[in-house]
Design a protein around this motif. Structure first.
Motif, PDB file in Angstrom:
ATOM      1  N   CYS A  47      -4.895   2.830   4.535  1.00  0.00           N
ATOM      2  CA  CYS A  47      -5.962   2.588   3.569  1.00  0.00           C
ATOM      3  C   CYS A  47      -6.603   3.910   3.146  1.00  0.00           C
ATOM      4  CB  CYS A  47      -7.001   1.645   4.144  1.00  0.00           C
ATOM      5  SG  CYS A  47      -8.248   1.143   2.949  1.00  0.00           S
ATOM      6  N   ARG A  48      -6.883   4.772   4.108  1.00  0.00           N
ATOM      7  CA  ARG A  48      -7.442   6.094   3.774  1.00  0.00           C
ATOM      8  C   ARG A  48      -6.466   6.890   2.914  1.00  0.00           C
ATOM      9  NH1 ARG A  48      -9.250   5.877   8.989  1.00  0.00           N
ATOM     10  NH2 ARG A  48      -7.549   7.184   9.745  1.00  0.00           N
ATOM     11  N   GLY A  49      -5.182   6.801   3.239  1.00  0.00           N
ATOM     12  CA  GLY A  49      -4.166   7.496   2.454  1.00  0.00           C
ATOM     13  C   GLY A  49      -4.136   6.997   1.019  1.00  0.00           C
ATOM     14  N   MET A  69       0.841  -1.201   0.000  1.00  0.00           N
ATOM     15  CA  MET A  69       0.000   0.000   0.000  1.00  0.00           C
ATOM     16  C   MET A  69       0.875   1.250   0.000  1.00  0.00           C
ATOM     17  SD  MET A  69      -3.059  -1.211   2.559  1.00  0.00           S
ATOM     18  CE  MET A  69      -3.944   0.326   2.515  1.00  0.00           C
ATOM     19  N   GLN A  70       1.922   1.248   0.809  1.00  0.00           N
ATOM     20  CA  GLN A  70       2.827   2.398   0.863  1.00  0.00           C
ATOM     21  C   GLN A  70       3.519   2.608  -0.484  1.00  0.00           C
ATOM     22  OE1 GLN A  70       3.000   4.510   3.543  1.00  0.00           O
ATOM     23  NE2 GLN A  70       4.112   5.753   2.076  1.00  0.00           N
ATOM     24  N   LEU A  71       3.970   1.530  -1.105  1.00  0.00           N
ATOM     25  CA  LEU A  71       4.587   1.641  -2.430  1.00  0.00           C
ATOM     26  C   LEU A  71       3.598   2.187  -3.455  1.00  0.00           C
ATOM     27  CD1 LEU A  71       6.834  -1.515  -2.932  1.00  0.00           C
ATOM     28  CD2 LEU A  71       7.531   0.869  -3.042  1.00  0.00           C
ATOM     29  N   ALA A  72       2.360   1.722  -3.398  1.00  0.00           N
ATOM     30  CA  ALA A  72       1.336   2.203  -4.337  1.00  0.00           C
ATOM     31  C   ALA A  72       1.116   3.704  -4.168  1.00  0.00           C
ATOM     32  CB  ALA A  72       0.029   1.437  -4.139  1.00  0.00           C
ATOM     33  N   MET A  77     -10.061  -6.908  -0.280  1.00  0.00           N
ATOM     34  CA  MET A  77      -9.127  -7.366   0.752  1.00  0.00           C
ATOM     35  C   MET A  77      -9.577  -6.975   2.149  1.00  0.00           C
ATOM     36  SD  MET A  77      -5.620  -6.392  -1.241  1.00  0.00           S
ATOM     37  CE  MET A  77      -4.640  -6.483   0.211  1.00  0.00           C
ATOM     38  N   ASP A  78      -9.087  -7.731   3.132  1.00  0.00           N
ATOM     39  CA  ASP A  78      -9.217  -7.354   4.527  1.00  0.00           C
ATOM     40  C   ASP A  78      -7.989  -6.504   4.843  1.00  0.00           C
ATOM     41  OD1 ASP A  78     -11.516  -8.893   4.912  1.00  0.00           O
ATOM     42  OD2 ASP A  78     -10.313 -10.684   5.304  1.00  0.00           O
ATOM     43  N   LEU A  79      -8.214  -5.219   5.084  1.00  0.00           N
ATOM     44  CA  LEU A  79      -7.098  -4.308   5.332  1.00  0.00           C
ATOM     45  C   LEU A  79      -7.034  -3.988   6.817  1.00  0.00           C
ATOM     46  CD1 LEU A  79      -7.731  -1.993   2.281  1.00  0.00           C
ATOM     47  CD2 LEU A  79      -6.035  -3.802   2.480  1.00  0.00           C
ATOM     48  N   CYS A  80      -5.826  -3.950   7.341  1.00  0.00           N
ATOM     49  CA  CYS A  80      -5.694  -3.772   8.787  1.00  0.00           C
ATOM     50  C   CYS A  80      -5.281  -2.363   9.193  1.00  0.00           C
ATOM     51  CB  CYS A  80      -4.709  -4.797   9.348  1.00  0.00           C
ATOM     52  SG  CYS A  80      -3.203  -4.945   8.411  1.00  0.00           S
ATOM     53  N   ASP A  81      -4.668  -1.593   8.332  1.00  0.00           N
ATOM     54  CA  ASP A  81      -4.198  -0.261   8.689  1.00  0.00           C
ATOM     55  C   ASP A  81      -5.126   0.784   8.076  1.00  0.00           C
ATOM     56  OD1 ASP A  81      -2.866   2.208   8.867  1.00  0.00           O
ATOM     57  OD2 ASP A  81      -0.914   1.223   8.911  1.00  0.00           O
ATOM     58  N   ASP A  82      -6.095   1.258   8.881  1.00  0.00           N
ATOM     59  CA  ASP A  82      -7.092   2.206   8.378  1.00  0.00           C
ATOM     60  C   ASP A  82      -6.459   3.502   7.882  1.00  0.00           C
ATOM     61  OD1 ASP A  82      -9.191   0.493   8.838  1.00  0.00           O
ATOM     62  OD2 ASP A  82      -9.708   1.369  10.778  1.00  0.00           O
ATOM     63  N   ARG A  83      -5.438   4.000   8.584  1.00  0.00           N
ATOM     64  CA  ARG A  83      -4.785   5.244   8.191  1.00  0.00           C
ATOM     65  C   ARG A  83      -4.154   5.097   6.809  1.00  0.00           C
ATOM     66  NH1 ARG A  83       0.068   6.547   7.655  1.00  0.00           N
ATOM     67  NH2 ARG A  83       0.858   4.717   8.701  1.00  0.00           N
ATOM     68  N   TYR A 130      -5.639   7.831  -4.641  1.00  0.00           N
ATOM     69  CA  TYR A 130      -6.143   7.271  -5.899  1.00  0.00           C
ATOM     70  C   TYR A 130      -7.491   7.832  -6.337  1.00  0.00           C
ATOM     71  CZ  TYR A 130      -2.235   4.294  -6.735  1.00  0.00           C
ATOM     72  OH  TYR A 130      -0.977   3.859  -7.045  1.00  0.00           O
ATOM     73  N   LYS A 131      -8.185   8.576  -5.474  1.00  0.00           N
ATOM     74  CA  LYS A 131      -9.477   9.137  -5.892  1.00  0.00           C
ATOM     75  C   LYS A 131      -9.332  10.065  -7.095  1.00  0.00           C
ATOM     76  CE  LYS A 131     -13.698  11.491  -4.619  1.00  0.00           C
ATOM     77  NZ  LYS A 131     -13.978  11.647  -6.008  1.00  0.00           N
ATOM     78  N   PRO A 132      -8.379  11.012  -7.087  1.00  0.00           N
ATOM     79  CA  PRO A 132      -8.245  11.862  -8.285  1.00  0.00           C
ATOM     80  C   PRO A 132      -7.848  11.057  -9.531  1.00  0.00           C
ATOM     81  CG  PRO A 132      -6.939  12.747  -6.463  1.00  0.00           C
ATOM     82  CD  PRO A 132      -7.483  11.426  -6.021  1.00  0.00           C
ATOM     83  N   LEU A 133      -7.081  10.009  -9.337  1.00  0.00           N
ATOM     84  CA  LEU A 133      -6.690   9.168 -10.473  1.00  0.00           C
ATOM     85  C   LEU A 133      -7.892   8.389 -10.996  1.00  0.00           C
ATOM     86  CD1 LEU A 133      -3.296   7.966  -9.007  1.00  0.00           C
ATOM     87  CD2 LEU A 133      -3.621   9.551 -10.922  1.00  0.00           C
ATOM     88  N   PHE A 134      -8.732   7.906 -10.075  1.00  0.00           N
ATOM     89  CA  PHE A 134      -9.960   7.231 -10.487  1.00  0.00           C
ATOM     90  C   PHE A 134     -10.843   8.198 -11.267  1.00  0.00           C
ATOM     91  CE2 PHE A 134     -14.444   6.316  -9.803  1.00  0.00           C
ATOM     92  CZ  PHE A 134     -14.524   5.047 -10.351  1.00  0.00           C
TER      93      PHE A 134
END
Length: 139
Positions: free
Chosen positions: A117-119, A84-87, A109-115, A124-128
């Motif tokens: 994930c939000r980042g 996620m950090q690399l992405a 996916m089941d994601l464990c780090d909410d911070r 990616y929202k502007p890219l989407f």
């Protein structure tokens, strides 16, 4: 797949080749050796993730296989967070295909780090938004 596993100790794959390998063994093409090949891919990609090696295309290919990796329970501890950090770090390289693969995987996916994930989602929202029309034409 079985040939890759047989020769795993002598294989030297770069980030691009590992990304291709992960993409080839995702859930669309599940075969008996998929679990072992994905486990090997994550194991070999992990040191490259630490070195920030490879492109976003490689990261997206590996990322796209991670929902299956989670279901098969073969993802190493901390690997999802590193990817996620690399992405996020490599988002400036984003192509429509990378955005699609990463976002499609995130929502499976089941994601464990909410911070984190939000980042990722905020990044990616502007890219989407930029590629949304192109993505809807594909599906």
């Amino acid at each position: 797949g079985n040939e890759i596993l047989r020769r795993k100790d002598e294989l030297s794959l770069d980030a691009r080749e590992l990304g291709n390998l992960a993409a080839a063994f995702n859930y669309y093409y599940m075969i008996p050796c998929s679990k072992d090949v994905l486990e090997l891919t994550y194991e070999k990609y992990q040191p490259q993730a630490h070195g920030n090696d490879g492109s976003l295309e490689d990261v997206a290919d590996v990322f796209g296989s991670m929902p299956v990796g989670q279901r098969l329970n073969v993802i190493p501890s901390g690997f999802v967070e590193e990817m996620m950090q690399l992405a996020i770090e490599k988002s400036y390289e984003a192509r429509m295909e990378d955005v699609r693969d990463i976002l499609f995987a995130v929502f499976q996916m089941d994601l464990c780090d909410d911070r984190l994930c939000r980042g990722l989602l905020n990044t990616y929202k502007p890219l989407f938004d930029k590629y949304e029309t192109d993505m809807s034409a594909i599906r």
